[in-house]
Write a protein that holds these residues in place. Structure first.
Motif, mmCIF file in Angstrom:
data_model
loop_
_atom_site.group_PDB
_atom_site.id
_atom_site.type_symbol
_atom_site.label_atom_id
_atom_site.label_comp_id
_atom_site.label_asym_id
_atom_site.label_seq_id
_atom_site.Cartn_x
_atom_site.Cartn_y
_atom_site.Cartn_z
ATOM 1 N N ARG A 184 0.843 -1.204 0.000
ATOM 2 C CA ARG A 184 0.000 0.000 0.000
ATOM 3 C C ARG A 184 0.874 1.248 0.000
ATOM 4 O O ARG A 184 0.613 2.202 -0.731
ATOM 5 C CB ARG A 184 -0.906 -0.001 1.228
ATOM 6 C CG ARG A 184 -1.689 1.285 1.412
ATOM 7 C CD ARG A 184 -2.425 1.256 2.770
ATOM 8 N NE ARG A 184 -3.048 2.524 3.054
ATOM 9 C CZ ARG A 184 -2.463 3.528 3.708
ATOM 10 N NH1 ARG A 184 -1.230 3.404 4.154
ATOM 11 N NH2 ARG A 184 -3.102 4.657 3.933
ATOM 12 N N GLY A 185 1.920 1.258 0.824
ATOM 13 C CA GLY A 185 2.825 2.400 0.875
ATOM 14 C C GLY A 185 3.508 2.641 -0.458
ATOM 15 O O GLY A 185 3.643 3.787 -0.905
ATOM 16 N N GLN A 235 4.030 5.866 -5.411
ATOM 17 C CA GLN A 235 3.950 5.913 -6.875
ATOM 18 C C GLN A 235 2.856 6.887 -7.320
ATOM 19 O O GLN A 235 3.068 7.685 -8.244
ATOM 20 C CB GLN A 235 3.692 4.523 -7.431
ATOM 21 C CG GLN A 235 3.797 4.465 -8.931
ATOM 22 C CD GLN A 235 3.886 3.030 -9.438
ATOM 23 O OE1 GLN A 235 3.776 2.078 -8.682
ATOM 24 N NE2 GLN A 235 4.101 2.898 -10.722
ATOM 25 N N ALA A 236 1.700 6.855 -6.678
ATOM 26 C CA ALA A 236 0.605 7.755 -7.040
ATOM 27 C C ALA A 236 0.997 9.214 -6.794
ATOM 28 O O ALA A 236 0.699 10.091 -7.617
ATOM 29 C CB ALA A 236 -0.649 7.402 -6.247
ATOM 30 N N ARG A 237 1.669 9.482 -5.669
ATOM 31 C CA ARG A 237 2.094 10.857 -5.363
ATOM 32 C C ARG A 237 3.126 11.340 -6.376
ATOM 33 O O ARG A 237 3.078 12.497 -6.815
ATOM 34 C CB ARG A 237 2.667 10.926 -3.946
ATOM 35 C CG ARG A 237 3.077 12.309 -3.521
ATOM 36 C CD ARG A 237 1.884 13.232 -3.398
ATOM 37 N NE ARG A 237 2.321 14.545 -2.966
ATOM 38 C CZ ARG A 237 1.792 15.676 -3.377
ATOM 39 N NH1 ARG A 237 0.781 15.670 -4.201
ATOM 40 N NH2 ARG A 237 2.268 16.831 -2.938
ATOM 41 N N THR A 238 4.032 10.464 -6.791
ATOM 42 C CA THR A 238 5.036 10.818 -7.795
ATOM 43 C C THR A 238 4.357 11.171 -9.119
ATOM 44 O O THR A 238 4.670 12.200 -9.738
ATOM 45 C CB THR A 238 6.037 9.656 -7.993
ATOM 46 O OG1 THR A 238 6.659 9.379 -6.738
ATOM 47 C CG2 THR A 238 7.107 10.011 -9.005
ATOM 48 N N GLN A 271 11.561 -0.474 -0.639
ATOM 49 C CA GLN A 271 11.709 -1.925 -0.529
ATOM 50 C C GLN A 271 10.420 -2.455 0.089
ATOM 51 O O GLN A 271 10.113 -2.142 1.236
ATOM 52 C CB GLN A 271 12.877 -2.286 0.386
ATOM 53 C CG GLN A 271 14.197 -1.693 -0.002
ATOM 54 C CD GLN A 271 15.213 -1.847 1.126
ATOM 55 O OE1 GLN A 271 15.109 -2.722 1.972
ATOM 56 N NE2 GLN A 271 16.209 -0.971 1.144
ATOM 57 N N ILE A 272 9.676 -3.228 -0.685
ATOM 58 C CA ILE A 272 8.415 -3.745 -0.171
ATOM 59 C C ILE A 272 8.704 -4.823 0.869
ATOM 60 O O ILE A 272 9.446 -5.771 0.606
ATOM 61 C CB ILE A 272 7.526 -4.271 -1.304
ATOM 62 C CG1 ILE A 272 7.184 -3.123 -2.258
ATOM 63 C CG2 ILE A 272 6.257 -4.923 -0.752
ATOM 64 C CD1 ILE A 272 6.419 -3.515 -3.484
ATOM 65 N N GLY A 328 5.449 1.774 6.713
ATOM 66 C CA GLY A 328 6.650 2.504 6.341
ATOM 67 C C GLY A 328 6.540 3.977 6.722
ATOM 68 O O GLY A 328 5.460 4.483 7.046
ATOM 69 N N HIS A 329 7.655 4.674 6.643
ATOM 70 C CA HIS A 329 7.737 6.070 7.079
ATOM 71 C C HIS A 329 6.732 6.978 6.365
ATOM 72 O O HIS A 329 6.018 7.738 7.002
ATOM 73 C CB HIS A 329 9.166 6.592 6.875
ATOM 74 C CG HIS A 329 9.314 8.044 7.177
ATOM 75 N ND1 HIS A 329 9.420 8.512 8.459
ATOM 76 C CD2 HIS A 329 9.327 9.127 6.370
ATOM 77 C CE1 HIS A 329 9.504 9.831 8.432
ATOM 78 N NE2 HIS A 329 9.449 10.224 7.183
#
Length: 156
Positions: free
Chosen positions: A32-33, A38-41, A75-76, A106-107
């Motif tokens: 999900r993170g 990726q969506a934000r990029t 890193q997933i 993740g962060h």
């Protein structure tokens, strides 16, 4: 002409814009993170290409550099077993008579107000590897806590 009478440009008085700091350590994320990064990029790439204001475009480009770096280093995390606290698990804890449920992530996907806790945060780090029934003494003055349950998180 004396330097005292020279007109300084407006640029000389602006606060410097620094790069957004990258969090230290590995960039481990849930699936999900990774999808959120990726969506934000992609969103920022579209905004940069259509932004007419130069100052705003520079700010968007700085943000885009941050998110591209986070995407490149992501890193997933392996799918957790659900038997101990790991990235991608939901953990219910009891501390000082109060029960809370947290999801370890993740962060960049952390949102403590929503119960999404970064694995690298002091509490997240203290919880990693704990199993139901374990007592954990996290940093700070809140006192020890007990792990009530651990399960694989579902991000619906």
């Amino acid at each position: 002409m004396s330097v005292a009478f020279r007109r300084e440009s407006d640029e000389e008085h602006k606060e410097p814009r620094f790069e957004l700091p990258l969090p230290p350590g590995p960039n481990v994320v849930t699936q999900r993170g990774h999808d959120l990064i990726q969506a934000r990029t992609e969103e920022l790439e579209a905004l940069v290409g259509s932004e007419p204001n130069d100052e705003k475009r520079v700010e968007l480009q700085r943000d885009l550099r941050y998110w591209r770096a986070r995407l490149a280093t992501a890193q997933i995390a392996p799918l957790p077993s659900g038997t101990s606290v790991a990235i991608g698990t939901k953990v219910t804890i009891e501390q000082a008579g109060r029960t809370r449920t947290l999801t370890i992530v993740g962060h960049d996907e952390a949102d403590p107000a929503s119960g999404l806790l970064a694995f690298a945060s002091p509490l997240g780090h203290a919880l990693l590897g704990a199993e139901p029934g374990d007592d954990v003494d996290p940093p700070g003055n809140a006192g020890p806590l007990t792990i009530l349950s651990v399960e694989i998180a579902s991000f619906g």
